[in-house]
Design a protein around this motif. Structure first.
Motif, PDB file in Angstrom:
ATOM      1  N   GLU A   5       0.840  -1.188   0.000  1.00 48.70           N
ATOM      2  CA  GLU A   5       0.000   0.000   0.000  1.00 48.70           C
ATOM      3  C   GLU A   5       0.882   1.247   0.000  1.00 48.70           C
ATOM      4  O   GLU A   5       1.951   1.275   0.602  1.00 48.70           O
ATOM      5  N   THR A   6       0.395   2.280  -0.678  1.00 51.33           N
ATOM      6  CA  THR A   6       1.093   3.557  -0.706  1.00 51.33           C
ATOM      7  C   THR A   6       0.394   4.520   0.240  1.00 51.33           C
ATOM      8  O   THR A   6      -0.795   4.796   0.083  1.00 51.33           O
ATOM      9  N   ARG A  59       6.014   3.683   0.947  1.00 50.00           N
ATOM     10  CA  ARG A  59       5.687   2.262   0.734  1.00 50.00           C
ATOM     11  C   ARG A  59       6.632   1.432   1.581  1.00 50.00           C
ATOM     12  O   ARG A  59       7.840   1.590   1.491  1.00 50.00           O
TER      13      ARG A  59
END
Length: 167
Positions: A5-6, A59
């Protein structure tokens, strides 16, 4: 394969060394108008480049990219506009939607700050960046042919913009 996930967040002073290293590692004739950085390096943050001007993509606890968005001028007449003055993604994070996530977050933040328009400048030969911007609603609003002389060649300065009131 699981894609991490960012997380998008505002930069902090403590991010300076990591941002400076990312900036130097990502330097390329594709997007840079300044010569490649050489030691001794200038500080990443200064009186004109404040942490609050930057959104970071993180990230797996590593800064994967940043976008700098500021008013284009100090004039009250342009207070409704925000300008992208830098978008950098680490080589290892390219192709994973980091630039798009940063761009969308920057537009949301600009809207929240009351802006109704966003602009940017991009080198004419930077086809990947131009395609990204176009896919996010930016249109070419002007071209300054041969405005820059970089690496022995004249390069167009392309001005792009979009409304922030239309999604």
């Amino acid at each position: 394969m699981i894609v991490p996930e960012t997380l998008i967040r505002t930069a902090e002073r403590a991010d300076e060394a990591a941002l400076a290293a990312l900036d130097r590692a990502a330097w390329s004739t594709l997007h840079a108008v300044l010569p490649a950085p050489v030691p001794p390096y200038e500080p990443f943050f200064d009186d004109r480049h404040l942490p609050g001007d930057y959104l970071l993509a993180v990230r797996e606890d590593v800064i994967a990219g940043y976008i700098r968005v500021v008013p284009p001028t100090p004039l009250a007449a342009t207070a409704h506009v925000r300008q992208i003055q830098g978008l950098v993604v680490a080589e290892a994070a390219r192709g994973h939607g980091v630039a798009r996530a940063l761009l969308r977050a920057a537009m949301e933040k600009a809207r929240a700050d009351g802006a109704v328009r966003m602009t940017l400048r991009v080198l004419g030969h930077n086809a990947p960046a131009r395609a990204l911007y176009a896919s996010e609603g930016f249109a070419v609003e002007g071209v300054l042919p041969g405005e820059l002389f970089l690496a022995g060649a004249y390069v167009d300065d392309v001005l792009m913009g979009r409304s922030l009131t239309l999604r």
